[in-house]
Design an enzyme around this catalytic site. Structure first.
Site, mmCIF file in Angstrom:
data_model
loop_
_atom_site.group_PDB
_atom_site.id
_atom_site.type_symbol
_atom_site.label_atom_id
_atom_site.label_comp_id
_atom_site.label_asym_id
_atom_site.label_seq_id
_atom_site.Cartn_x
_atom_site.Cartn_y
_atom_site.Cartn_z
ATOM 1 N N GLU A 138 30.536 39.955 31.281
ATOM 2 C CA GLU A 138 31.575 40.740 31.948
ATOM 3 C C GLU A 138 32.612 41.258 30.951
ATOM 4 O O GLU A 138 33.140 42.361 31.117
ATOM 5 C CB GLU A 138 32.246 39.898 33.036
ATOM 6 N N GLU B 174 25.694 33.597 37.478
ATOM 7 C CA GLU B 174 26.678 32.897 38.306
ATOM 8 C C GLU B 174 26.143 32.399 39.635
ATOM 9 O O GLU B 174 26.518 31.298 40.089
ATOM 10 C CB GLU B 174 27.894 33.813 38.564
#
Length: 286
Positions: A138, A158
């Site tokens: 990210e 995740e």
């Protein structure tokens, strides 16, 4: 270079326009006149992003918001002596992440820092080696340019940990790679290698590990040859919503049409063209 009267966080007393590199513990800072290189430096945990690193990213952004420069982000270099591979960031610090609760999520610990980095005035280049996973990916998605090595593995694991990638991947990946690939990464945990990431528009180029930082500097050199104000305004206008165009383009161009750099650079272009024409005519006469 414009100087500030009050140093920004981590600013040097010798010159408020430069960060005090020694004050950082999770980033290694090298600053030049037109660029700043920040290396993630927690090799013992594969550069896992913890609260201290987030705080230092905020300090870095505060400095670059006041003194715009190209930012190069990289991780730990390969160590040929130990055989340790290079790594950008293996994700968030899972120990800290496991302890976070609802209020921590609502504060947007990582997302706030990454969004601030994405909005820096000058371009951000992420030089990616080894793992760029979870929060590390990210952080890379927030950059304007991404260069990778053949050893790169990048993705969002995740959901396998019972959470979502809430620091930008859920919306940036669709913009970068399209809905089909974004869903495969986000919902099925697909980890991409460098060639796959390149093919899907997630990387600008792939380089051998030993040439990665040289390639990042070469890209920074190309950016630095442009007019800095034109680059800054182009980046801002690029990220405006569709309904703001073309009005915002016209306003931005109006600002640049009055800049000294526009007159100087265009005159230099015309002078070069005139010289080349004169040289050609001289050669033809001979």
């Amino acid at each position: 270079m414009i100087m500030t009267e009050t140093p920004a966080p981590h600013a040097s007393h010798q010159g408020a326009h430069r960060l005090d590199a020694a004050a950082f513990t999770t980033l290694r800072i090298t600053e030049a006149e037109d660029r700043l290189h920040a290396r993630l430096d927690r090799p013992e945990v594969r550069n896992a992003i913890d609260a201290t690193m987030v705080d230092e990213l905020h300090a870095l952004c505060a400095h670059l918001e006041h003194h715009p420069k190209i930012l190069i982000l990289s991780g730990t270099d390969p160590d040929p002596q130990t055989g340790r591979p290079g790594v950008f960031a293996s994700g968030a610090d899972i120990g800290q992440l496991r302890a976070r609760r609802r209020d921590d999520a609502l504060r947007g610990v990582n997302s706030t820092a990454f969004d601030r980095l994405a909005k820096l005035p000058m371009p951000v280049i992420a030089a990616l080696d080894g793992y760029a996973l979870g929060g590390g990916a990210e952080l890379a998605w927030a950059a304007d340019f991404r260069l990778g090595t053949r050893e790169l593995r990048i993705g969002q694991p995740e959901t396998g940990l019972g959470i979502i990638p809430a620091a930008g991947a859920l919306w940036r990946l669709r913009e970068l790679a399209g809905e089909a690939m974004a869903k495969e990464i986000l919902l099925a945990g697909r980890i991409l290698d460098a060639e796959e990431a390149l093919a899907h528009g997630l990387l600008n180029a792939v380089h051998p590990a030993e040439e990665l930082l040289e390639a990042a500097d070469a890209l920074a050199d190309r950016i630095a040859r442009q007019d800095p104000l034109a680059v800054r305004i182009s980046k801002q206008v690029f990220h405006m919503p569709r309904e703001a165009h073309p009005q915002i383009d016209n306003l931005a161009q109006a600002i640049l049409f009055e800049s000294e750099a526009k007159f100087d650079r265009m005159q230099a272009f015309l002078d070069r063209k005139r010289r080349k024409a004169a040289e050609k005519n001289t050669g033809d006469d001979a």
